[in-house]
Design an enzyme around this catalytic site. Structure first.
Site, PDB file in Angstrom:
ATOM      1  N   ASP A  24       0.181  -7.366   1.479  1.00  9.44           N
ATOM      2  CA  ASP A  24       0.466  -6.223   1.499  1.00  9.44           C
ATOM      3  C   ASP A  24       2.129  -6.051   1.680  1.00  9.44           C
ATOM      4  O   ASP A  24       2.730  -5.687   2.630  1.00  9.44           O
ATOM      5  CB  ASP A  24       0.081  -5.520   2.644  1.00  9.44           C
ATOM      6  CG  ASP A  24       0.080  -3.898   2.719  1.00  9.44           C
ATOM      7  OD1 ASP A  24       0.397  -3.339   1.945  1.00  9.44           O
ATOM      8  OD2 ASP A  24      -0.584  -3.437   3.831  1.00  9.44           O
ATOM      9  N   HIS A  72       1.001  -1.107   0.030  1.00  8.84           N
ATOM     10  CA  HIS A  72      -0.065   0.073   0.047  1.00  8.84           C
ATOM     11  C   HIS A  72       0.787   1.239  -0.179  1.00  8.84           C
ATOM     12  O   HIS A  72       0.239   2.451  -0.321  1.00  8.84           O
ATOM     13  CB  HIS A  72      -0.956  -0.023   1.062  1.00  8.84           C
ATOM     14  CG  HIS A  72      -0.413   0.389   2.706  1.00  8.84           C
ATOM     15  ND1 HIS A  72       0.333  -0.741   3.561  1.00  8.84           N
ATOM     16  CD2 HIS A  72      -0.042   1.405   3.087  1.00  8.84           C
ATOM     17  CE1 HIS A  72       0.752  -0.231   4.327  1.00  8.84           C
ATOM     18  NE2 HIS A  72       0.483   1.173   4.416  1.00  8.84           N
ATOM     19  N   SER A 126       4.349   2.489   8.208  1.00 10.63           N
ATOM     20  CA  SER A 126       3.979   1.544   7.163  1.00 10.63           C
ATOM     21  C   SER A 126       5.088   0.894   6.188  1.00 10.63           C
ATOM     22  O   SER A 126       5.763   1.736   5.614  1.00 10.63           O
ATOM     23  CB  SER A 126       2.826   2.010   6.310  1.00 10.63           C
ATOM     24  OG  SER A 126       1.624   1.960   7.004  1.00 10.63           O
TER      25      SER A 126
END
Length: 199
Positions: free
Chosen positions: A78, A47, A156
């Site tokens: 992911d 992402h 992230s």
């Protein structure tokens, strides 16, 4: 723990417009984290680089940025692998090694570049849960590890190191409505992803 292997990722993205498929949305810029796992190879979250038209990575305490491109991506779990061709990129970096699936109550360190600062951030916690969870990026239900270390926007794609200094997982989301509960893609999924790319 190889902090030198942790990098910041700058992504310029242009998402598709599903209401008007003949045009794309306005480009946007975002940042995330990643970890160097081999020569010119950076592991991060899918992402972080989804729909990216231009990618750069930046080492700790280095004002220069190197151009990167996506070598492999898996939206389901992911994960993404980036490739940096700059010959000087690996100077001063000790690539991180992928470890094992951690156990409950194991101590871990989340390392990355959360929004709100230019320097690397390290938060510590313990593994509180290992079970199948819904991944927010793909909406798939896949094995994930929950930790009570803070995972914030910008973290992230960054590594979660186990006490032996190896990568136990990649941070990918925090649970909304609660404090200091984040989730990571566990090491066995990372190994499977990297083996699939090699095949």
């Amino acid at each position: 723990m190889s902090e030198s292997a942790v990098v910041r990722i700058f992504a310029t993205s242009q998402d598709p417009d599903h209401d008007c498929p003949w045009q794309a949305r306005t480009p946007s810029n975002g940042t995330g984290s990643g970890v160097v796992i081999g020569k010119g190879r950076v592991l991060t979250g899918a992402h972080v680089v989804a729909n990216a038209t231009f990618l750069q990575v930046q080492k700790i305490s280095d004002p220069n940025k190197a151009i990167a491109k996506v070598k492999g991506i898996c939206h389901d779990c992911d994960l993404a692998l980036l490739e940096v061709e700059d010959p000087g990129f690996m100077d001063g970096i000790s690539p991180a090694k992928i470890g094992e699936l951690p156990e409950l109550r194991d101590r871990v360190s989340v390392v990355g570049f959360p929004v709100g600062g230019e320097e690397i951030s390290i938060t510590e916690g313990v593994v509180s849960r290992i079970e199948v969870q819904r991944y927010s990026h793909s909406q798939r239900h896949i094995l994930a590890v929950t930790v009570d270390a803070a995972i914030n926007k910008g973290n992230s794609g960054g590594p979660v190191f186990s006490k032996d200094g190896k990568v136990a997982g990649i941070a990918f989301q925090k649970l909304s409505g609660v404090d200091n509960i984040g989730e990571m893609v566990p090491a066995p999924l990372i190994v499977h992803f990297l083996e699939a790319i090699e095949r």
